[in-house]
Scaffold this motif. Structure first.
Motif, PDB file in Angstrom:
ATOM      1  N   ASP A 172     -43.208  82.875 150.379  1.00 50.50           N
ATOM      2  CA  ASP A 172     -42.194  83.922 150.525  1.00 50.50           C
ATOM      3  C   ASP A 172     -42.799  85.299 150.289  1.00 50.50           C
ATOM      4  O   ASP A 172     -42.507  86.257 151.020  1.00 50.50           O
ATOM      5  N   ASN A 173     -43.626  85.412 149.265  1.00 50.79           N
ATOM      6  CA  ASN A 173     -44.281  86.692 148.989  1.00 50.79           C
ATOM      7  C   ASN A 173     -45.193  87.107 150.138  1.00 50.79           C
ATOM      8  O   ASN A 173     -45.241  88.275 150.530  1.00 50.79           O
ATOM      9  N   SER A 174     -45.932  86.133 150.674  1.00 53.10           N
ATOM     10  CA  SER A 174     -46.826  86.418 151.792  1.00 53.10           C
ATOM     11  C   SER A 174     -46.047  86.855 153.027  1.00 53.10           C
ATOM     12  O   SER A 174     -46.433  87.811 153.720  1.00 53.10           O
ATOM     13  N   LYS A 209     -43.066  88.220 153.109  1.00 54.67           N
ATOM     14  CA  LYS A 209     -42.470  89.541 152.888  1.00 54.67           C
ATOM     15  C   LYS A 209     -43.503  90.649 153.110  1.00 54.67           C
ATOM     16  O   LYS A 209     -43.211  91.664 153.755  1.00 54.67           O
ATOM     17  N   THR A 210     -44.710  90.445 152.581  1.00 53.58           N
ATOM     18  CA  THR A 210     -45.763  91.439 152.773  1.00 53.58           C
ATOM     19  C   THR A 210     -46.097  91.600 154.251  1.00 53.58           C
ATOM     20  O   THR A 210     -46.241  92.717 154.758  1.00 53.58           O
ATOM     21  N   GLU A 253     -42.601  79.868 146.802  1.00 60.02           N
ATOM     22  CA  GLU A 253     -42.570  81.227 146.276  1.00 60.02           C
ATOM     23  C   GLU A 253     -43.775  82.034 146.750  1.00 60.02           C
ATOM     24  O   GLU A 253     -43.647  83.206 147.136  1.00 60.02           O
TER      25      GLU A 253
END
Length: 287
Positions: free
Chosen positions: A152-154, A156-157, A149
């Protein structure tokens, strides 16, 4: 290289066929500086209004990508697979403490030094090292789902930031026809102010005004729009290397066998960047 070739083809076919059909290039060239000044100046002004310095630099970098092409090739993707696999093997075999020196200072690490083409990519190094720092700090007890998770955030950014220049180019392409109309309308206004002139003069002035519309459409659909598409392709192609890191790290933390982990990372690449099966698994013997 192909972008430059495409621009040459575009100009030769548009203006060459126009000239062969009996068109007067002199009339176009006389109007070009004024109409291009209006359209180009308005476009630049709009970009400055909508961006800060960092955004403008990123946009310039996006244009450069159109001509330079992807940063990474097949050999670099193979190197990334080997690099992350070696790091995960150290974590699995020797524990977090053995891994820590490598991720705290990758430029001093003998493992990272084996892959000099990857080291200059600060964002790639940050993704690898910061993710593995989490594992080291937690002594290897982190839930793999939680790590996935975070990654994934990294990703996306990073993707949103990387793709912004391509989006900006597309927005510019969408605006150029309207800016061409602005230039044309100003030409018509100028013509109406000289309505008492002879027909041949008025005809030349109206023709000059129409060059503005022509330029706006040509630049939008013949140049800037295709450049936006190409920039997006290059950015997406280079972005695949970050997904390799995630694939290997997360799958390794889940405890999947290393051959399966590496094959999943290899097979997820597009054909032009996908290392051969033999290249990967021959190289595995040294990892």
């Amino acid at each position: 290289m192909f972008a430059a070739i495409g621009i040459v083809i575009l100009m030769v076919m548009v203006f060459g066929v126009f000239t062969l059909s009996g068109g007067d290039m002199g009339a176009v060239l006389r109007a070009l500086p004024i109409e291009m000044g209006i359209i180009g100046g308005a476009a630049i002004g709009g970009l400055v209004i909508g961006h800060n310095i960092a955004g403008l630099k990123a946009l310039a970098g996006g244009v450069a990508k159109v001509f330079k092409g992807p940063r990474y090739g097949k050999a670099d993707f193979l190197d990334c697979i080997f690099l992350v696999s070696k790091l995960m093997k150290i974590l699995r075999a020797d524990g977090p403490l053995a891994l820590e020196p490598h991720i705290e200072d990758p430029h001093a690490s003998l493992i990272f030094a084996e892959y000099p083409n990857l080291l200059p990519d600060e964002k790639l190094m940050a993704l690898i090292c910061d993710t593995l720092r989490l594992v080291v700090v937690s002594s290897g007890t982190l839930d793999p789902y939680a790590v996935e998770e975070v990654m994934d955030n990294s990703l996306k950014t990073r993707h949103d930031e990387a793709i912004a220049p391509a989006n900006d180019l597309q927005n510019l392409a969408d605006a150029l026809p309207a800016l061409g109309i602005v230039a044309a309308v100003l030409g018509v206004v100028k013509t109406m102010g000289a309505i008492d002139q002879p027909p041949e003069i008025l005809g030349a002035m109206i023709g000059s005004a129409l060059v503005g519309t022509f330029l706006g459409v040509l630049l939008a659909y013949g140049l800037v729009g295709p450049m936006a598409t190409r920039a997006r392709q290059v950015i997406e192609a280079d972005g695949a290397i970050y997904h390799i890191v995630k694939q290997i790290v997360v799958a390794s933390l889940y405890g999947h066998p290393q051959p399966l982990v590496i094959e999943a990372a290899r097979s997820g690449l597009i054909q032009v960047n996908q290392p051969a099966f033999a290249d990967v698994f021959d190289g595995m013997r040294g990892t």
